[in-house]
Design a protein around this motif. Sequence first.
Motif, short mmCIF file in Angstrom:
data_model
loop_
_atom_site.label_atom_id
_atom_site.label_comp_id
_atom_site.label_asym_id
_atom_site.label_seq_id
_atom_site.Cartn_x
_atom_site.Cartn_y
_atom_site.Cartn_z
N GLY A 281 0.76 -1.25 0.00
CA GLY A 281 0.00 0.00 0.00
C GLY A 281 0.79 1.30 0.00
N GLY A 282 2.06 1.28 -0.39
CA GLY A 282 2.86 2.51 -0.40
C GLY A 282 3.97 2.50 0.64
N ALA A 283 3.99 1.45 1.47
CA ALA A 283 4.97 1.42 2.57
C ALA A 283 6.40 1.25 2.06
CB ALA A 283 4.62 0.31 3.56
N ALA B 152 7.42 4.68 0.73
CA ALA B 152 7.63 5.60 1.84
C ALA B 152 8.99 5.34 2.49
CB ALA B 152 6.51 5.47 2.87
N VAL C 139 0.83 2.37 -6.66
CA VAL C 139 0.12 1.59 -5.65
C VAL C 139 -1.17 1.14 -6.31
CG1 VAL C 139 -0.92 1.58 -3.36
CG2 VAL C 139 1.15 2.92 -3.77
N TYR D 91 -4.26 -0.81 -5.98
CA TYR D 91 -5.14 -1.47 -5.03
C TYR D 91 -6.32 -2.14 -5.72
CZ TYR D 91 -4.81 -1.78 0.02
OH TYR D 91 -4.54 -2.21 1.28
N SER D 92 -6.50 -1.86 -7.00
CA SER D 92 -7.61 -2.49 -7.72
C SER D 92 -7.05 -3.24 -8.93
CB SER D 92 -8.61 -1.43 -8.19
OG SER D 92 -8.02 -0.65 -9.22
N THR E 147 -6.41 -0.85 -11.87
CA THR E 147 -5.15 -0.11 -11.83
C THR E 147 -3.98 -1.00 -12.23
OG1 THR E 147 -6.04 1.29 -10.09
CG2 THR E 147 -3.67 1.34 -10.38
N ARG F 121 -2.58 -7.05 10.15
CA ARG F 121 -2.38 -6.23 8.96
C ARG F 121 -1.07 -5.42 9.02
NH1 ARG F 121 -6.04 -4.54 5.09
NH2 ARG F 121 -5.63 -2.54 4.09
N ARG G 176 -14.56 7.15 -4.66
CA ARG G 176 -13.27 6.48 -4.54
C ARG G 176 -12.16 7.49 -4.82
NH1 ARG G 176 -12.64 1.54 -7.97
NH2 ARG G 176 -11.46 0.62 -6.27
N ALA H 16 3.66 7.92 1.63
CA ALA H 16 3.21 7.91 3.03
C ALA H 16 1.70 8.09 3.14
CB ALA H 16 3.93 9.00 3.82
N SER I 61 -0.54 7.04 0.90
CA SER I 61 -1.13 5.76 0.50
C SER I 61 -0.98 4.74 1.61
CB SER I 61 -0.43 5.24 -0.77
OG SER I 61 -0.42 6.24 -1.76
N ALA I 62 0.21 4.71 2.24
CA ALA I 62 0.44 3.75 3.31
C ALA I 62 -0.54 3.98 4.46
CB ALA I 62 1.89 3.85 3.80
N THR J 170 -4.18 2.97 3.38
CA THR J 170 -4.35 1.51 3.27
C THR J 170 -4.05 0.78 4.57
OG1 THR J 170 -2.08 1.21 2.47
CG2 THR J 170 -3.80 1.49 0.80
N SER J 171 -3.63 1.51 5.59
CA SER J 171 -3.45 0.86 6.90
C SER J 171 -4.80 0.51 7.52
CB SER J 171 -2.65 1.75 7.85
OG SER J 171 -3.44 2.85 8.28
N VAL J 172 -5.87 1.11 6.99
CA VAL J 172 -7.21 0.84 7.50
C VAL J 172 -7.81 -0.33 6.74
CG1 VAL J 172 -9.49 1.82 7.96
CG2 VAL J 172 -7.47 3.33 7.90
N SER J 173 -8.23 -1.35 7.45
CA SER J 173 -8.84 -2.51 6.81
C SER J 173 -10.07 -2.08 6.03
CB SER J 173 -9.21 -3.52 7.90
OG SER J 173 -9.79 -4.65 7.32
N GLY J 174 -10.25 -2.62 4.84
CA GLY J 174 -11.39 -2.24 4.01
C GLY J 174 -11.13 -1.06 3.11
N ALA J 175 -9.88 -0.58 3.07
CA ALA J 175 -9.55 0.59 2.25
C ALA J 175 -9.83 0.35 0.77
CB ALA J 175 -8.09 0.98 2.46
N PHE K 57 -10.34 3.25 -2.11
CA PHE K 57 -9.02 3.68 -2.57
C PHE K 57 -8.65 2.92 -3.83
CE2 PHE K 57 -4.27 3.25 -2.19
CZ PHE K 57 -3.96 4.58 -2.35
N CYS K 58 -8.50 3.65 -4.95
CA CYS K 58 -8.13 2.99 -6.21
C CYS K 58 -6.65 2.65 -6.23
CB CYS K 58 -8.38 3.92 -7.40
SG CYS K 58 -10.07 4.46 -7.55
N GLY K 59 -5.85 3.57 -5.69
CA GLY K 59 -4.41 3.39 -5.74
C GLY K 59 -3.74 4.73 -5.87
N SER K 60 -2.45 4.71 -6.14
CA SER K 60 -1.73 5.97 -6.25
C SER K 60 -0.54 5.84 -7.17
CB SER K 60 -1.28 6.44 -4.86
OG SER K 60 -0.29 5.58 -4.39
#
Lengths: 419, 419
Positions: free
Chosen positions: A286-288, A291, A308, A310-311, A314, A395, B277, B288, B290-291, B294-299, B303-306
Amino acid sequence: MTGHLLTVGDEILLGQIVNTNAAWLGERLAEVGVDLRRSETVGDEVGVIAGAIERATADGAALVVVTGGLGPTHDDVTRAAVAQAFDRPLEFRDELFERIRARYEARGRTMPEIGRVMAEAPVGFEALVNPKGSAPGLWGEREVDGRSQVVVVVPGVPHEMRAILESFVLPRLVERQDGVVLSRTLLTAGKGESDISALIAEQADGLPDGLTLAYLPSLGEVRLRVTARGVDREAARRDLDAATDAIRGVLGTLVFGEGTATLEAVVNDMLRERGLRMAVAESCTGGAISARVTSVSGASSVFCGSVVAYSNETKADLLDVAPATIEAEGAVSEAVALAMAAGARARLGADVGLATTGIAGPTGGTPDKPVGTVWLAYDDGDTQRAVRLQFTTDRAVNVALSTTAALDLVRRQLLRRPA
Amino acid sequence: MTGHLLTVGDEILLGQIVNTNAAWLGERLAEVGVDLRRSETVGDEVGVIAGAIERATADGAALVVVTGGLGPTHDDVTRAAVAQAFDRPLEFRDELFERIRARYEARGRTMPEIGRVMAEAPVGFEALVNPKGSAPGLWGEREVDGRSQVVVVVPGVPHEMRAILESFVLPRLVERQDGVVLSRTLLTAGKGESDISALIAEQADGLPDGLTLAYLPSLGEVRLRVTARGVDREAARRDLDAATDAIRGVLGTLVFGEGTATLEAVVNDMLRERGLRMAVAESCTGGAISARVTSVSGASSVFCGSVVAYSNETKADLLDVAPATIEAEGAVSEAVALAMAAGARARLGADVGLATTGIAGPTGGTPDKPVGTVWLAYDDGDTQRAVRLQFTTDRAVNVALSTTAALDLVRRQLLRRPA
């Protein structure tokens, strides 16, 4: 030398900030041979702080390090508390005042009236220059029951505390040791503490007298600190180097650096030495990874950027992953990881592509691909490599472990290419 | 109720791990009205731990919380130390043993022989079920010089410690208070502590008896905790709600949530409620944002991405930023930030585009654009908004502040759209 650490501040006691100073000081003091017996936090009260210093003294502490409470406001009472514990008055020192005033003026600011207290010190205490802030540190010595005691007082602001410790306090403590204390720290990634300790069991058991070995594990990395204590500096250095080199020899490429290096800085340096630039395609991380790579100053010369993804859209649109591959293999698969690495490399014009795809959790797992399943892929045009890993159900832990493993994969692959 | 916190473990004293438990406990104990006087860390030695408990008792601590040293290995000596301090023998309890053994078996493992010690407790101590691990906590009470004292012992593993505190210890401490202690925490972003305190000076000065206000600042965010202590629960709740609602009324949209919410979770929820989205284009923040999202479950549902665009070529190729714009305005400019936000939105098929471009430092600044200059941009198709901010010379601080400011920009813009 036995030590006692005293952290001053209501905000620490109330949990408003985490006491990272205690960890930093604990590690640094251990390195220079201080045997820290207690670490204590108290609030901003003169009597309580002075009482804590007196108690440490009664316990026989040869060194008391006090952090915090040296600022200019009314709740900064550490100077007064130290003066009380030593039974010495505070004196105003013109030369400290001038230095503090000059520091304010160099920044285009006027020193506030309340700043005057920072120029006070207990009689007989040496002031330690603060390279990063206004409030000087303090160094006091006395004899108690025939034993000598040192009390060091430094600000609580971490970078000021560290600067004073590194400039003055730690070197002086090393000089005062009976003999010398030297250490080297090897940084490893890719194996856990128990695997590492099994690999180097022979070297650890065979350490000569005066040498000790400490394991410092964190997520995905283990640091090994070898410390040599002795009378003769040359002999201690020789023993330390021989032991550390032997351990390094056994661990081989598990060691990514020494001292205070970081895996991300090492990877960036390796890319730079080889004239390569990297791009990253991140799904579960996710970007970590990005970063972490960009946390190193100068990253722009070796890092093109990242996607990143996520879909699935993308992954297809920005990384050229074939939808049919995702359909057939699933987004968390070797084929998709490799396609993402290749896509990042091609679309961002990089030499090296790195990719992650996995199930970070806590939900989303299947029997075949449980939470914590992660695919990593590396592609430098000549070599393609994918790795499947299985982490935990947490997570944040999965993201951290995947990030370290991905950077370590790049490091291992780059080791095969000439610098 | 006065309290003393005792953390046990050589690894804490040596700085191998940071004592985050002390901060968590400090905050939670303050919330339930415990007046924590000292927080102390000692090594894994029976006599030293017992001595620290005795010293806290001599200081009149009505509550002593001990963490760490409850595991099964030879350096886990806290049970023995507590038994020594209370002068009570340890006893083996069959019911604890059975529970620990069943826990191992439920995980398909056999309880090791050394695990038996975890079923021991000092005579008269109550065992506290550990919902997250094997070693139970302990709760002991005694009279000392006519005052009652409670000693609570919990494991050092953070999630086990927290689970036992939240299930048993904190609720019981609340019951034991003379009266009630209630609190609410407002979460704010966008202003510093001094600005916030100026805004709510009237409300803070006018707090009724029994209510207190604490500021808990971190990078880019300030939490405000209002605590009510009283005899009557209904009255305390009424006072607390009135005061907190009044402060919230003044601060308005500076408040992004309450309690343990996070800015990233709030933003994700707001996007979800609006059926939107988001995509992100990151330059100086390097991944940072994005990280954090996406640290939140269900993102993945919002969130499409970055695209982390660290080079001008990537800004052009993946975000459609016109090279002429970069040439004319510079990469750190309003025009480029807006183009990046629009590009992220378009290329990732998102409803909302967010972008950052800036000079994270420590080098790369110019007189016009010093280190710490950051442009943020938001684009939802209808509204385009760009903001210039000036932060510090510290790279990590600048990334953290930019990340929070960017998420807060999205939040503020979404507030203008119906959910």
